[in-house]
Design an enzyme around this catalytic site. Sequence first.
Site, PDB file in Angstrom:
ATOM      1  N   GLU A  45     -23.886 -59.664   7.040  1.00  0.00           N
ATOM      2  CA  GLU A  45     -24.461 -60.933   6.593  1.00  0.00           C
ATOM      3  C   GLU A  45     -24.758 -61.809   7.805  1.00  0.00           C
ATOM      4  O   GLU A  45     -24.036 -61.791   8.797  1.00  0.00           O
ATOM      5  CB  GLU A  45     -23.483 -61.647   5.657  1.00  0.00           C
ATOM      6  CG  GLU A  45     -23.497 -61.026   4.285  1.00  0.00           C
ATOM      7  CD  GLU A  45     -22.491 -61.666   3.351  1.00  0.00           C
ATOM      8  OE1 GLU A  45     -22.189 -62.857   3.513  1.00  0.00           O
ATOM      9  OE2 GLU A  45     -22.008 -60.955   2.464  1.00  0.00           O
ATOM     10  N   GLU A  73     -25.834 -49.056   2.894  1.00  0.00           N
ATOM     11  CA  GLU A  73     -26.295 -50.115   3.795  1.00  0.00           C
ATOM     12  C   GLU A  73     -25.224 -50.429   4.823  1.00  0.00           C
ATOM     13  O   GLU A  73     -24.033 -50.315   4.529  1.00  0.00           O
ATOM     14  CB  GLU A  73     -26.681 -51.369   2.998  1.00  0.00           C
ATOM     15  CG  GLU A  73     -25.621 -51.897   2.050  1.00  0.00           C
ATOM     16  CD  GLU A  73     -24.600 -52.793   2.693  1.00  0.00           C
ATOM     17  OE1 GLU A  73     -24.887 -53.296   3.788  1.00  0.00           O
ATOM     18  OE2 GLU A  73     -23.524 -52.979   2.108  1.00  0.00           O
ATOM     19  N   PHE A  74     -25.675 -50.822   6.003  1.00  0.00           N
ATOM     20  CA  PHE A  74     -24.735 -51.190   7.071  1.00  0.00           C
ATOM     21  C   PHE A  74     -25.074 -52.579   7.592  1.00  0.00           C
ATOM     22  O   PHE A  74     -24.875 -52.872   8.760  1.00  0.00           O
ATOM     23  CB  PHE A  74     -24.789 -50.159   8.205  1.00  0.00           C
ATOM     24  CG  PHE A  74     -24.480 -48.759   7.747  1.00  0.00           C
ATOM     25  CD1 PHE A  74     -23.175 -48.372   7.498  1.00  0.00           C
ATOM     26  CD2 PHE A  74     -25.494 -47.848   7.526  1.00  0.00           C
ATOM     27  CE1 PHE A  74     -22.885 -47.097   7.055  1.00  0.00           C
ATOM     28  CE2 PHE A  74     -25.223 -46.560   7.081  1.00  0.00           C
ATOM     29  CZ  PHE A  74     -23.904 -46.181   6.850  1.00  0.00           C
ATOM     30  N   PHE A  90     -16.239 -56.200  17.985  1.00  0.00           N
ATOM     31  CA  PHE A  90     -15.150 -56.242  16.994  1.00  0.00           C
ATOM     32  C   PHE A  90     -13.773 -56.260  17.643  1.00  0.00           C
ATOM     33  O   PHE A  90     -12.804 -55.753  17.100  1.00  0.00           O
ATOM     34  CB  PHE A  90     -15.293 -55.099  15.967  1.00  0.00           C
ATOM     35  CG  PHE A  90     -16.358 -55.460  14.953  1.00  0.00           C
ATOM     36  CD1 PHE A  90     -17.685 -55.491  15.319  1.00  0.00           C
ATOM     37  CD2 PHE A  90     -16.021 -55.819  13.669  1.00  0.00           C
ATOM     38  CE1 PHE A  90     -18.665 -55.876  14.423  1.00  0.00           C
ATOM     39  CE2 PHE A  90     -16.996 -56.205  12.764  1.00  0.00           C
ATOM     40  CZ  PHE A  90     -18.320 -56.239  13.151  1.00  0.00           C
ATOM     41  N   CYS A 127     -17.291 -57.191   2.239  1.00  0.00           N
ATOM     42  CA  CYS A 127     -17.200 -55.743   2.464  1.00  0.00           C
ATOM     43  C   CYS A 127     -15.833 -55.255   2.943  1.00  0.00           C
ATOM     44  O   CYS A 127     -15.203 -54.425   2.284  1.00  0.00           O
ATOM     45  CB  CYS A 127     -18.256 -55.306   3.482  1.00  0.00           C
ATOM     46  SG  CYS A 127     -19.906 -55.267   2.785  1.00  0.00           S
TER      47      CYS A 127
HETATM   48  C1  UDX Z   1     -19.621 -56.001   7.473  1.00  0.00           C
HETATM   49  C2  UDX Z   1     -20.186 -54.866   8.328  1.00  0.00           C
HETATM   50  O1  UDX Z   1     -20.412 -55.351   9.670  1.00  0.00           O
HETATM   51  C3  UDX Z   1     -21.461 -54.314   7.726  1.00  0.00           C
HETATM   52  O2  UDX Z   1     -21.896 -53.205   8.483  1.00  0.00           O
HETATM   53  C4  UDX Z   1     -21.189 -53.877   6.299  1.00  0.00           C
HETATM   54  O3  UDX Z   1     -22.359 -53.399   5.701  1.00  0.00           O
HETATM   55  C5  UDX Z   1     -20.622 -55.045   5.494  1.00  0.00           C
HETATM   56  O4  UDX Z   1     -19.458 -55.550   6.137  1.00  0.00           O
HETATM   57  P1  UDX Z   1     -20.086 -58.599   7.169  1.00  0.00           P
HETATM   58  O5  UDX Z   1     -18.968 -58.586   6.167  1.00  0.00           O
HETATM   59  O6  UDX Z   1     -21.324 -59.321   6.825  1.00  0.00           O
HETATM   60  O7  UDX Z   1     -20.525 -57.099   7.523  1.00  0.00           O
HETATM   61  O8  UDX Z   1     -19.538 -59.294   8.494  1.00  0.00           O
HETATM   62  P2  UDX Z   1     -19.046 -58.886   9.964  1.00  0.00           P
HETATM   63  O9  UDX Z   1     -19.853 -59.637  10.934  1.00  0.00           O
HETATM   64  O10 UDX Z   1     -18.951 -57.432  10.157  1.00  0.00           O
HETATM   65  O11 UDX Z   1     -17.577 -59.534   9.962  1.00  0.00           O
HETATM   66  C6  UDX Z   1     -16.589 -59.153   9.002  1.00  0.00           C
HETATM   67  C7  UDX Z   1     -15.332 -59.967   9.189  1.00  0.00           C
HETATM   68  O12 UDX Z   1     -14.636 -59.573  10.362  1.00  0.00           O
HETATM   69  C8  UDX Z   1     -15.562 -61.463   9.333  1.00  0.00           C
HETATM   70  O13 UDX Z   1     -14.561 -62.169   8.637  1.00  0.00           O
HETATM   71  C9  UDX Z   1     -15.444 -61.695  10.833  1.00  0.00           C
HETATM   72  O14 UDX Z   1     -15.077 -62.998  11.153  1.00  0.00           O
HETATM   73  C10 UDX Z   1     -14.360 -60.701  11.187  1.00  0.00           C
HETATM   74  N1  UDX Z   1     -14.387 -60.283  12.594  1.00  0.00           N
HETATM   75  C11 UDX Z   1     -15.456 -59.599  13.066  1.00  0.00           C
HETATM   76  C12 UDX Z   1     -13.305 -60.569  13.421  1.00  0.00           C
HETATM   77  O15 UDX Z   1     -12.305 -61.190  13.003  1.00  0.00           O
HETATM   78  N2  UDX Z   1     -13.344 -60.141  14.720  1.00  0.00           N
HETATM   79  C13 UDX Z   1     -14.395 -59.460  15.232  1.00  0.00           C
HETATM   80  O16 UDX Z   1     -14.337 -59.097  16.430  1.00  0.00           O
HETATM   81  C14 UDX Z   1     -15.488 -59.182  14.391  1.00  0.00           C
END
Ligand code: UDX
Length: 436
Positions: A155, A151-152, A249, A260
């Site tokens: 949340e 899965e990708f 990101f 994750c």
């Molecule tokens: C992530 C992946 O996006 C998803 O594809 C995978 O299946 C599971 O892990 P998720 O953990 O739900 O999903 O959140 P995501 O929105 O990707 O953010 C992950 C973390 O990175 C968060 O703590 C977020 O705040 C942080 N983040 C994200 C940053 O600090 N900067 C960014 O530019 C993007």
Amino acid sequence: MQGSARNIAVFGAGYIGLVTAACFAHLGHRVTVRDIQSERIRLLQAGDVPIYEPGLGELLAENKELLTFTLDAAEAVNDAHIAYICVDTPPTASGDADLSRVWSVIDSLRGAAHLTAVVVKSTVPVGTGARVRTALDAAGLSHVGYASNPEFTAEGRAVADFLHPDRLVIGTDDPATAQLLRDLHAGIDGPVQTMDVASAEMVKLASNALLATKITFINEIATVCEATGADVTRVADAVGLDHRLGRHFLNAGLGYGGSCFPKDSRALRAMASNSGYSFQLLNAVIEVNDLQPRRAVQRLKAELGTLRDKHIALLGMTFKAGTDDMREAPSTVLASRLLAEGATLTCWDPMARPAHTQPWSQAERRNTVTEALTGADAAIIVTEWPELLDTDWETAQHLMRTAVLFDGRNLLDPDAMAHAGYTCLAVGRATRRPTR
Ligand code: UDX
């Protein structure tokens, strides 16, 4: 759809299992969800949703005729064509993924000779599928197909990610199983990538590691920006316009958290280490990410002189906005570090469930941002909740003992905050002092 509708047993009623089950029901399949937590199953049977995920409650309600919830593994597979494994794979002390829940599901499939396929969606080390295949063969299930279907989903947008994926990855050595999975996902738009099992397992780990690396890269650039006077948000905006790099990101902050990235990056590192290879880039990513919230505390301490007996308001507790999930949230490290420095804490979050464990048992939870700010010597924006954009900061400033804000998400305009009377620290941006 009627003709190609299947019976699916989904193991695990967590974020991934429930979203998978609800979306498959939405596509017309009959789904039985099995979990080992009785309270979770009781809630689901009563029509409640035990987790917050936008759109999930609606999908479960709309498709309730197609969904069954049970504690009984045998009942789940009873007339299932496919068993989908969506259980969690938490890290062990060595950083490896704990596959015990996956194996207990595999064990419970013994005797389910009527199954057409077993699919693993849980994030697992590369090579797990081959071991599962061997176990299935040994259990007399050599005629049952096996696939990895990682899965990708992120949340907060998991339902949308499932129904409109960037790609659907199907890892299997068996063309019939590949076709079965394509049919199961009929109605979902997105490119399908079919490959061998090991590669599919690696796609998931590589994707998460690369995303974690991208975040960490911009956090490192942010640190250099702080030292040199550049502004990381301007840098990221312009860098991101290069179509080869993209803006996604590249938001500097307090480090990545969640269920994750921290777990999967450590699991990939452990996997590499187990084969005698030190994944140096990933080592650095993990180390820099661990430092990120600590650096914020250090900067705040330098600003306030000391944190002893200072009252700090933490704005946001969840690891990101749009979820109630606190797993590996930077807020927990921040709270622990601040308490260790002798600070007292208030906290606010619109979604986080009450946490009675350390460090949260020592933080006073307030219902509104303004209440959390009242009497504070400084506030830290930890989670990018939209409520923080709507806060009347000008008025709130008068409620604080000293108007010091650490914007850990670069959410607010620092010049506007300085104009509103704040000393505004941010990640990768120059500190602004009150301009009136
Ligand atoms: C992530 C992946 O996006 C998803 O594809 C995978 O299946 C599971 O892990 P998720 O953990 O739900 O999903 O959140 P995501 O929105 O990707 O953010 C992950 C973390 O990175 C968060 O703590 C977020 O705040 C942080 N983040 C994200 C940053 O600090 N900067 C960014 O530019 C993007």
